[in-house]
Design a protein around this motif. Structure first.
Motif, mmCIF file in Angstrom:
data_model
loop_
_atom_site.group_PDB
_atom_site.id
_atom_site.type_symbol
_atom_site.label_atom_id
_atom_site.label_comp_id
_atom_site.label_asym_id
_atom_site.label_seq_id
_atom_site.Cartn_x
_atom_site.Cartn_y
_atom_site.Cartn_z
ATOM 1 N N CYS A 76 0.778 -1.241 0.139
ATOM 2 C CA CYS A 76 0.095 -0.067 0.166
ATOM 3 C C CYS A 76 1.004 1.279 0.103
ATOM 4 O O CYS A 76 0.609 2.299 -0.712
ATOM 5 N N GLY A 77 2.020 1.218 0.765
ATOM 6 C CA GLY A 77 3.051 2.408 0.943
ATOM 7 C C GLY A 77 3.529 2.804 -0.532
ATOM 8 O O GLY A 77 3.541 3.769 -0.975
ATOM 9 N N ILE A 78 3.760 1.724 -1.146
ATOM 10 C CA ILE A 78 4.387 1.544 -2.399
ATOM 11 C C ILE A 78 3.487 2.203 -3.294
ATOM 12 O O ILE A 78 3.823 2.913 -4.367
ATOM 13 N N SER A 79 2.501 1.633 -3.363
ATOM 14 C CA SER A 79 1.161 2.295 -4.358
ATOM 15 C C SER A 79 1.029 3.694 -4.230
ATOM 16 O O SER A 79 0.938 4.378 -5.075
ATOM 17 N N LEU A 80 0.799 4.056 -2.852
ATOM 18 C CA LEU A 80 0.540 5.523 -2.707
ATOM 19 C C LEU A 80 1.706 6.399 -3.177
ATOM 20 O O LEU A 80 1.809 7.287 -3.804
ATOM 21 N N CYS A 81 2.984 6.089 -3.009
ATOM 22 C CA CYS A 81 4.197 6.573 -3.374
ATOM 23 C C CYS A 81 4.045 6.846 -5.007
ATOM 24 O O CYS A 81 4.424 7.711 -5.427
ATOM 25 N N SER A 82 3.965 5.639 -5.554
ATOM 26 C CA SER A 82 3.826 5.694 -6.920
ATOM 27 C C SER A 82 2.757 6.635 -7.726
ATOM 28 O O SER A 82 2.952 7.425 -8.747
ATOM 29 N N PHE A 83 1.702 6.727 -6.894
ATOM 30 C CA PHE A 83 0.594 7.350 -7.264
ATOM 31 C C PHE A 83 1.090 8.881 -7.170
ATOM 32 O O PHE A 83 0.813 9.857 -8.182
ATOM 33 N N PHE A 85 3.867 10.324 -6.974
ATOM 34 C CA PHE A 85 4.962 10.593 -8.035
ATOM 35 C C PHE A 85 4.441 10.877 -9.390
ATOM 36 O O PHE A 85 4.812 11.826 -9.939
ATOM 37 N N GLY A 86 3.635 9.957 -9.865
ATOM 38 C CA GLY A 86 2.922 10.034 -11.180
ATOM 39 C C GLY A 86 2.187 11.383 -11.272
ATOM 40 O O GLY A 86 2.153 12.086 -12.066
ATOM 41 N N LEU A 87 1.238 11.758 -10.147
ATOM 42 C CA LEU A 87 0.745 12.977 -9.980
ATOM 43 C C LEU A 87 1.600 14.329 -10.244
ATOM 44 O O LEU A 87 1.110 15.023 -10.836
ATOM 45 N N VAL A 88 2.502 14.213 -9.219
ATOM 46 C CA VAL A 88 3.535 15.124 -9.487
ATOM 47 C C VAL A 88 4.019 15.352 -10.670
ATOM 48 O O VAL A 88 4.318 16.445 -11.335
ATOM 49 N N MET A 89 4.389 14.648 -11.653
ATOM 50 C CA MET A 89 5.103 14.389 -12.805
ATOM 51 C C MET A 89 3.919 14.891 -13.907
ATOM 52 O O MET A 89 4.452 15.706 -14.743
ATOM 53 N N LEU A 90 2.830 14.587 -13.581
ATOM 54 C CA LEU A 90 1.772 15.017 -14.587
ATOM 55 C C LEU A 90 1.646 16.551 -14.490
ATOM 56 O O LEU A 90 1.440 17.224 -15.329
ATOM 57 N N ILE A 91 1.274 17.077 -13.284
ATOM 58 C CA ILE A 91 1.606 18.546 -12.959
ATOM 59 C C ILE A 91 2.669 19.255 -13.567
ATOM 60 O O ILE A 91 2.644 20.289 -14.050
ATOM 61 N N CYS A 92 3.881 18.782 -13.189
ATOM 62 C CA CYS A 92 5.134 19.382 -13.939
ATOM 63 C C CYS A 92 5.016 19.334 -15.420
ATOM 64 O O CYS A 92 5.494 20.208 -15.795
ATOM 65 N N CYS A 93 4.584 18.518 -15.953
ATOM 66 C CA CYS A 93 4.379 18.230 -17.431
ATOM 67 C C CYS A 93 3.281 19.345 -17.830
ATOM 68 O O CYS A 93 3.429 20.098 -19.065
ATOM 69 N N MET A 94 2.255 19.332 -17.286
ATOM 70 C CA MET A 94 1.068 20.286 -17.460
ATOM 71 C C MET A 94 1.665 21.913 -17.403
ATOM 72 O O MET A 94 1.038 22.906 -18.078
ATOM 73 N N VAL A 95 2.501 22.178 -16.587
ATOM 74 C CA VAL A 95 2.819 23.441 -16.020
ATOM 75 C C VAL A 95 3.896 23.904 -16.979
ATOM 76 O O VAL A 95 3.939 25.141 -17.701
ATOM 77 N N ARG A 96 4.655 23.156 -17.658
ATOM 78 C CA ARG A 96 5.684 23.747 -18.880
ATOM 79 C C ARG A 96 4.951 23.956 -20.067
ATOM 80 O O ARG A 96 4.196 24.185 -20.902
#
Length: 96
Positions: A76-83, A85-96
């Motif tokens: 569950c911890g690994i899944s939450l961290c992956s989620f 991380f993916g959310l942060v990467m998506l937000i970073c891609c949208m900001v650029r």
């Protein structure tokens, strides 16, 4: 000391269990080997050894539950961290 009281005790060494070195089993009143009827002394000893070996099996499910709970928390911890991380990467891609 109690007078007039006699108990038959089986002392089992080398039980084969990883948890118990020795086992002491007290026979019921009237549980003398000669009063056992069809059961011989070896049958009673065999049954006592089976009980001593079965005691370690009773401890196993608790350990198994604990291990499953730990594994579930880890995944569950690994899944939450992956989620996240993916959310942060998506937000970073949208900001650029």
């Amino acid at each position: 000391m109690i007078k007039g009281c006699q108990k038959k005790i089986l002392h089992i060494t080398n039980t084969g269990s990883p948890y118990f070195e020795e086992a002491y089993l007290i026979l019921r009143r009237g549980g003398d080997f000669s009063d056992a009827g069809d059961a011989s002394e070896m049958d009673i000893v065999r049954e006592a050894v089976k009980i001593a070996e079965g005691g370690s099996a009773a401890l196993s499910p608790r350990r198994e539950k604990k291990r499953r709970r730990r594994n579930r928390a880890f995944f569950c911890g690994i899944s939450l961290c992956s989620f996240l991380f993916g959310l942060v990467m998506l937000i970073c891609c949208m900001v650029r």
